[in-house]
Write an enzyme that holds these catalytic residues in place. Structure first.
Site, PDB file in Angstrom:
ATOM      1  N   TRP A  12       0.823  -1.223   0.000  1.00  0.00           N
ATOM      2  CA  TRP A  12       0.000   0.000   0.000  1.00  0.00           C
ATOM      3  C   TRP A  12       0.853   1.268   0.000  1.00  0.00           C
ATOM      4  O   TRP A  12       0.318   2.367  -0.134  1.00  0.00           O
ATOM      5  CB  TRP A  12      -0.917   0.020   1.225  1.00  0.00           C
ATOM      6  CG  TRP A  12      -2.076  -0.937   1.143  1.00  0.00           C
ATOM      7  CD1 TRP A  12      -2.314  -1.876   0.175  1.00  0.00           C
ATOM      8  CD2 TRP A  12      -3.163  -1.044   2.075  1.00  0.00           C
ATOM      9  NE1 TRP A  12      -3.469  -2.563   0.445  1.00  0.00           N
ATOM     10  CE2 TRP A  12      -4.020  -2.070   1.607  1.00  0.00           C
ATOM     11  CE3 TRP A  12      -3.495  -0.387   3.255  1.00  0.00           C
ATOM     12  CZ2 TRP A  12      -5.184  -2.444   2.282  1.00  0.00           C
ATOM     13  CZ3 TRP A  12      -4.656  -0.761   3.938  1.00  0.00           C
ATOM     14  CH2 TRP A  12      -5.488  -1.778   3.449  1.00  0.00           C
ATOM     15  N   LYS A  13       2.155   1.106   0.224  1.00  0.00           N
ATOM     16  CA  LYS A  13       3.047   2.283   0.313  1.00  0.00           C
ATOM     17  C   LYS A  13       2.471   3.264   1.339  1.00  0.00           C
ATOM     18  O   LYS A  13       1.928   2.823   2.351  1.00  0.00           O
ATOM     19  CB  LYS A  13       3.245   2.896  -1.075  1.00  0.00           C
ATOM     20  CG  LYS A  13       3.683   1.828  -2.081  1.00  0.00           C
ATOM     21  CD  LYS A  13       4.160   2.359  -3.376  1.00  0.00           C
ATOM     22  CE  LYS A  13       4.543   1.190  -4.284  1.00  0.00           C
ATOM     23  NZ  LYS A  13       5.125   1.602  -5.539  1.00  0.00           N
ATOM     24  N   HIS A  96      12.922  -2.524  -1.135  1.00  0.00           N
ATOM     25  CA  HIS A  96      12.098  -1.913  -2.183  1.00  0.00           C
ATOM     26  C   HIS A  96      12.879  -0.773  -2.832  1.00  0.00           C
ATOM     27  O   HIS A  96      13.583  -0.014  -2.158  1.00  0.00           O
ATOM     28  CB  HIS A  96      10.778  -1.401  -1.606  1.00  0.00           C
ATOM     29  CG  HIS A  96       9.797  -1.047  -2.668  1.00  0.00           C
ATOM     30  ND1 HIS A  96       9.865   0.139  -3.364  1.00  0.00           N
ATOM     31  CD2 HIS A  96       8.770  -1.743  -3.204  1.00  0.00           C
ATOM     32  CE1 HIS A  96       8.895   0.160  -4.270  1.00  0.00           C
ATOM     33  NE2 HIS A  96       8.223  -0.968  -4.193  1.00  0.00           N
ATOM     34  N   GLU A 166      11.268  -6.473  -9.432  1.00  0.00           N
ATOM     35  CA  GLU A 166      10.526  -5.257  -9.763  1.00  0.00           C
ATOM     36  C   GLU A 166      11.406  -4.314 -10.567  1.00  0.00           C
ATOM     37  O   GLU A 166      12.164  -3.522  -9.992  1.00  0.00           O
ATOM     38  CB  GLU A 166      10.103  -4.538  -8.466  1.00  0.00           C
ATOM     39  CG  GLU A 166       9.184  -5.342  -7.587  1.00  0.00           C
ATOM     40  CD  GLU A 166       8.300  -4.440  -6.723  1.00  0.00           C
ATOM     41  OE1 GLU A 166       7.088  -4.620  -6.764  1.00  0.00           O
ATOM     42  OE2 GLU A 166       8.826  -3.538  -6.039  1.00  0.00           O
ATOM     43  N   GLY A 172       4.930   1.937 -10.905  1.00  0.00           N
ATOM     44  CA  GLY A 172       4.081   3.130 -10.862  1.00  0.00           C
ATOM     45  C   GLY A 172       4.052   3.909 -12.165  1.00  0.00           C
ATOM     46  O   GLY A 172       3.566   5.031 -12.215  1.00  0.00           O
ATOM     47  N   SER A 211       3.495  -2.172 -12.055  1.00  0.00           N
ATOM     48  CA  SER A 211       2.277  -1.896 -12.822  1.00  0.00           C
ATOM     49  C   SER A 211       1.432  -3.136 -13.116  1.00  0.00           C
ATOM     50  O   SER A 211       0.867  -3.272 -14.197  1.00  0.00           O
ATOM     51  CB  SER A 211       2.623  -1.157 -14.122  1.00  0.00           C
ATOM     52  OG  SER A 211       3.221   0.098 -13.817  1.00  0.00           O
ATOM     53  N   GLY A 232       1.399  -2.594  -6.226  1.00  0.00           N
ATOM     54  CA  GLY A 232       1.337  -1.295  -5.575  1.00  0.00           C
ATOM     55  C   GLY A 232       0.001  -0.628  -5.852  1.00  0.00           C
ATOM     56  O   GLY A 232      -1.022  -0.936  -5.234  1.00  0.00           O
ATOM     57  N   GLY A 233      -0.015   0.281  -6.835  1.00  0.00           N
ATOM     58  CA  GLY A 233      -1.196   1.102  -7.135  1.00  0.00           C
ATOM     59  C   GLY A 233      -2.498   0.324  -7.226  1.00  0.00           C
ATOM     60  O   GLY A 233      -3.515   0.728  -6.630  1.00  0.00           O
TER      61      GLY A 233
HETATM   62  P1  PGA Z   1       3.064  -0.515  -8.806  1.00  0.00           P
HETATM   63  O1  PGA Z   1       4.083  -0.717  -7.594  1.00  0.00           O
HETATM   64  O2  PGA Z   1       2.215  -1.762  -8.867  1.00  0.00           O
HETATM   65  O3  PGA Z   1       2.270   0.702  -8.443  1.00  0.00           O
HETATM   66  O4  PGA Z   1       3.874  -0.352 -10.036  1.00  0.00           O
HETATM   67  C1  PGA Z   1       4.678  -1.949  -7.327  1.00  0.00           C
HETATM   68  C2  PGA Z   1       5.620  -1.844  -6.171  1.00  0.00           C
HETATM   69  O5  PGA Z   1       6.272  -0.796  -6.035  1.00  0.00           O
HETATM   70  O6  PGA Z   1       5.747  -2.761  -5.363  1.00  0.00           O
END
Ligand code: PGA
Length: 250
Positions: A12-13, A96, A166, A172, A211, A232-233
């Protein structure tokens, strides 16, 4: 080799409020088919206690987004392994790329953070991946190889470790690595770690992150060496995330 059960991890950051965490996760769990995928939710620290009671009832795993390499003491703003265990964490993300970019000392702390978290019984979701420049220059594998040797080669076994590949250029940005690009790197990571750890890396799961959305997760998880995703998003949007989780149950 792995697969057998996929892992879908949500990062979720720095998003959502603690009071929003439980209703959000409850909505996910209503549509979650718990068949082929284990779910790991990694919210901000303040949200963890709100989810830990829920976790016991519903059977998802709870993870943190970072950890200190120290036991306790004068480390202002840090969080310890015992604190995470105390609120029900079973997993922690380490390495990360956003943390590596924000803290110039992060890279050098990663090997100790990993050993320390593992010694405390936490499962580590270890992130690696190359910047765009290295992908363009065609040396993405040597970049990731260097990360693996620096960050993991001191360990004695990998049974409690999960790798998340990643590529930084895909995080993102809406640009996902193609499933072939991801598969090629996952295979490379598996072989690299097999040559160092042999049978001690036998059950290693390798997740893809960058993504991931409901409309590309099916294609990604059809690959032999992609054992799940770190999202993430899209993990912040109920329908997207349910779509991703359930794509592992097709
Ligand atoms: P994202 O992020 O799915 O928004 O690209 C992935 C992550 O940073 O773990």
């Amino acid at each position: 080799m792995p697969h057998s059960k996929y892992i879908v991890a949500a990062n979720w950051k720095m998003n959502k409020l603690a009071s929003q965490a439980k209703p959000f996760v409850s909505e996910i769990l209503m549509s979650y088919i718990r068949k082929n995928a284990d779910l790991v939710i990694c919210p901000p620290y303040t949200h963890l206690p709100h989810l830990s009671a829920n976790k016991i009832i519903s059977g998802f795993y709870l993870g943190a987004q970072n950890i200190s390499e120290f036991e306790s003491g004068a480390y202002t703003g840090e969080i310890s392994a015992d604190m995470l265990l105390d609120v029900g964490c079973t997993h922690v993300i380490i390495g990360h790329s956003e943390r590596r970019a924000m803290n110039p000392f992060e890279n050098s702390m990663i090997p100790n953070k990993i050993s320390f978290a593992l010694s405390k019984g936490l499962k580590v979701i270890y992130c690696c991946g190359e910047p765009l420049e290295n992908r363009i220059n065609g040396n993405e594998k040597s970049y990731v190889h260097d990360q693996l040797t620096h960050d993991l080669y001191h360990l004695s076994d990998l049974s409690q470790l999960i790798v998340a590949y990643e590529p930084i250029w895909a995080i993102g940005t809406g640009k996902t690595a193609t499933s072939d690009q991801a598969e090629e790197m996952h295979l490379f990571i598996r072989k690299t770690l097999q040559s160092k750890f042999d049978k001690r890396s036998e059950n290693l799961k390798i997740l893809y992150g960058g993504s991931v959305k409901a409309n590309n997760s099916i294609e990604l998880c059809s690959k032999e060496n992609i054992d799940g995703v770190l999202v993430g998003g899209a993990s912040l949007i109920v329908d997207e995330f349910i779509g991703i989780v359930n794509s592992f149950n097709q």
